[in-house]
Design a protein around this motif. Structure first.
Motif, short mmCIF file in Angstrom:
data_model
loop_
_atom_site.label_atom_id
_atom_site.label_comp_id
_atom_site.label_asym_id
_atom_site.label_seq_id
_atom_site.Cartn_x
_atom_site.Cartn_y
_atom_site.Cartn_z
N ASP A 95 0.08 10.28 9.98
CA ASP A 95 0.40 10.18 8.54
C ASP A 95 1.85 10.52 8.21
OD1 ASP A 95 0.71 12.96 8.25
OD2 ASP A 95 -0.84 13.14 6.73
N ALA A 96 2.67 10.74 9.26
CA ALA A 96 4.03 11.24 9.03
C ALA A 96 4.95 10.26 8.31
CB ALA A 96 4.66 11.64 10.37
N TYR A 97 4.66 8.99 8.40
CA TYR A 97 5.65 8.00 7.95
C TYR A 97 5.23 7.21 6.72
CZ TYR A 97 7.22 9.11 12.63
OH TYR A 97 7.62 9.79 13.75
N ASP A 98 3.99 7.41 6.27
CA ASP A 98 3.49 6.53 5.21
C ASP A 98 2.89 7.30 4.05
OD1 ASP A 98 3.93 3.83 6.30
OD2 ASP A 98 2.63 4.55 7.92
N PRO A 99 2.96 6.70 2.86
CA PRO A 99 2.33 7.31 1.69
C PRO A 99 0.81 7.15 1.73
CG PRO A 99 3.91 5.60 1.03
CD PRO A 99 3.73 5.50 2.50
N ILE A 100 0.16 7.90 0.89
CA ILE A 100 -1.30 7.98 0.89
C ILE A 100 -1.94 6.62 0.58
CG2 ILE A 100 -1.59 8.67 -1.57
CD1 ILE A 100 -3.36 10.99 -0.44
N GLY A 101 -1.32 5.85 -0.30
CA GLY A 101 -1.89 4.55 -0.66
C GLY A 101 -1.80 3.54 0.47
N VAL A 102 -0.74 3.62 1.25
CA VAL A 102 -0.60 2.72 2.41
C VAL A 102 -1.63 3.11 3.47
CG1 VAL A 102 0.94 2.02 4.28
CG2 VAL A 102 1.84 2.26 1.96
N LEU A 103 -1.77 4.41 3.71
CA LEU A 103 -2.74 4.87 4.72
C LEU A 103 -4.17 4.50 4.32
CD1 LEU A 103 -1.12 8.36 5.32
CD2 LEU A 103 -1.20 6.49 6.98
N GLU A 105 -5.27 1.83 3.49
CA GLU A 105 -5.66 0.48 3.96
C GLU A 105 -6.65 0.59 5.12
OE1 GLU A 105 -1.88 -1.42 4.67
OE2 GLU A 105 -1.37 -1.24 2.55
N ASP A 106 -6.64 1.71 5.84
CA ASP A 106 -7.66 1.96 6.87
C ASP A 106 -8.38 3.27 6.48
OD1 ASP A 106 -9.22 2.51 9.07
OD2 ASP A 106 -7.66 2.01 10.54
N PRO A 107 -9.36 3.16 5.58
CA PRO A 107 -9.96 4.39 5.02
C PRO A 107 -10.56 5.31 6.07
CG PRO A 107 -10.85 2.40 3.95
CD PRO A 107 -9.97 1.94 5.07
N GLN A 108 -11.15 4.72 7.11
CA GLN A 108 -11.79 5.58 8.12
C GLN A 108 -10.75 6.39 8.89
OE1 GLN A 108 -14.63 3.59 10.65
NE2 GLN A 108 -14.89 5.44 11.89
N ALA A 109 -9.66 5.71 9.28
CA ALA A 109 -8.60 6.42 10.01
C ALA A 109 -7.97 7.49 9.14
CB ALA A 109 -7.53 5.42 10.47
N LEU A 110 -7.78 7.17 7.86
CA LEU A 110 -7.22 8.16 6.92
C LEU A 110 -8.14 9.38 6.82
CD1 LEU A 110 -5.28 9.16 4.70
CD2 LEU A 110 -6.51 7.72 3.08
N ALA A 165 3.40 12.05 4.89
CA ALA A 165 2.66 13.19 5.48
C ALA A 165 1.64 13.80 4.52
CB ALA A 165 3.64 14.25 5.99
N PRO A 166 0.84 12.96 3.84
CA PRO A 166 -0.06 13.53 2.83
C PRO A 166 -1.11 14.48 3.39
CG PRO A 166 -0.54 11.18 3.17
CD PRO A 166 0.74 11.48 3.89
N GLY A 167 -1.81 14.07 4.47
CA GLY A 167 -2.88 14.93 4.99
C GLY A 167 -2.34 16.26 5.48
N TYR A 168 -1.22 16.19 6.17
CA TYR A 168 -0.58 17.41 6.68
C TYR A 168 -0.21 18.34 5.52
CZ TYR A 168 3.26 20.21 8.67
OH TYR A 168 4.10 21.24 9.05
#
Ligand code: NAP
Length: 271
Positions: A95-103, A105-110, A165-168
């Motif tokens: 999650d280091a390089y992308d915003p929460i909305g982009v991540l 796109e793969d809800p399970q991985a997020l 880095a939203p989750g972090y």
């Protein structure tokens, strides 16, 4: 003899805490790691002759392994513990390089990545602190320090649109509150709990980055520069660890540091 338990002592800031704190032979240093043989080899090669370093095996997600580390620590120190440094963390590359909305796109991985951050950075640290608390209460300095990040502060997130880095960041914000809760409970018994951000530090987090990810990282550093025009890029672990130690050494319950969330400068200036 002042004693320290440091999690995540295998590399990065954790190893540097071990290096700096063990330079005083009066200190007892206990490093918790997942890979004991590799860390012992690094200690033997880089910190040869420092008999005050003890490396114990414990993945912090393994409650029984931490329980065993607590028992081993008590044997080494004679029963108490002065400082617990909750440094180990899952610093997600996902999650280091992308915003929460982009991540999203793969809800399970997020979901899996956010839960992993939460499991290691929050839940496991809560168990870690609870398990070591009897030793801390039997110690003299009675300090519990969690390594946090300025990325969890809402003001710069909002002002500088720090959207990566939203989750972090969410996990570290949750841990800041957990530290506040620990302090609220244990202050009356003289235990100081606080969260300290080391600043941006070069510990190899971008070593696997693709060229596209490096462009995104560059965008984040531009935001850091807008936040702090004097920002010269990531600090060395040596400088950052020196700063963080200085913050916790000056901190006291009477001085109002308890439960706080501060930078390596001891305030809310993160870079
Ligand atoms: N570097 C920075 O710019 C920066 C900025 C702000 C905050 N911080 C915080 O400072 C602390 C140290 O950062 P760092 O850059 O040194 O991190 P790092 O290089 O990614 O190292 C992480 C450490 O945590 C350990 N770890 C991860 N999961 C674990 C688990 N389940 N059980 C036990 N140990 C585990 C790793 O052990 P293995 O070797 O076994 O993987 C490693 O020792 C972290 O809390 C981080 O969030 C760092």
């Amino acid at each position: 003899m002042p004693s320290y338990v440091i999690t995540g002592a295998s590399r990065g800031l954790g190893f540097e805490f071990v290096r700096q704190l063990s330079s005083d032979s009066n200190n007892i240093i206990i490093g918790l790691v997942r890979d004991k043989p590799t860390t012992e080899k690094a200690v033997a090669e880089e910190l040869a002759g420092r008999s005050n370093i003890h490396i114990l095996q414990a993945d912090i997600t393994d409650y029984e392994a931490v329980k065993s580390a607590v028992a081993q620590t008590a044997k080494i120190t004679g029963g108490g513990l002065d400082h617990l440094i909750a440094n180990a963390a899952y610093v997600s590359e996902y999650d280091a390089y992308d915003p929460i909305g982009v991540l999203s796109e793969d809800p399970q991985a997020l979901e899996e990545d956010v839960l992993k951050s939460f499991q290691i950075n929050v839940v496991s640290n809560i168990h870690l602190i609870n398990q070591f608390m009897p030793l801390i209460l039997a110690g003299n300095a009675r300090k519990v320090i969690a390594l946090s990040t300025g990325m969890a502060d809402l003001d710069p997130i909002n002002q500088y649109e720090l959207d990566t880095a939203p989750g972090y960041a969410i996990s570290k914000a949750a841990m800041n509150v957990a530290i506040g809760k620990f302090h609220a409970q244990y202050k009356k018994q003289g235990v100081l709990c606080m969260s300290i951000c080391p600043g941006a530090v070069e510990t190899g987090h971008f070593k696997n980055a693709t060229p596209e990810q490096m462009v995104k990282a560059g965008g984040m550093f531009q935001k850091f520069l807008a936040y702090s025009p004097q920002f010269k890029g990531p600090a060395t672990p040596e400088a950052a660890v020196k700063d963080v130690i200085s913050v916790w050494e000056k901190a006291s319950i009477d001085g109002g540091s308890g439960g706080s969330y501060v930078s390596h400068y001891g305030n809310k200036q993160w870079l």
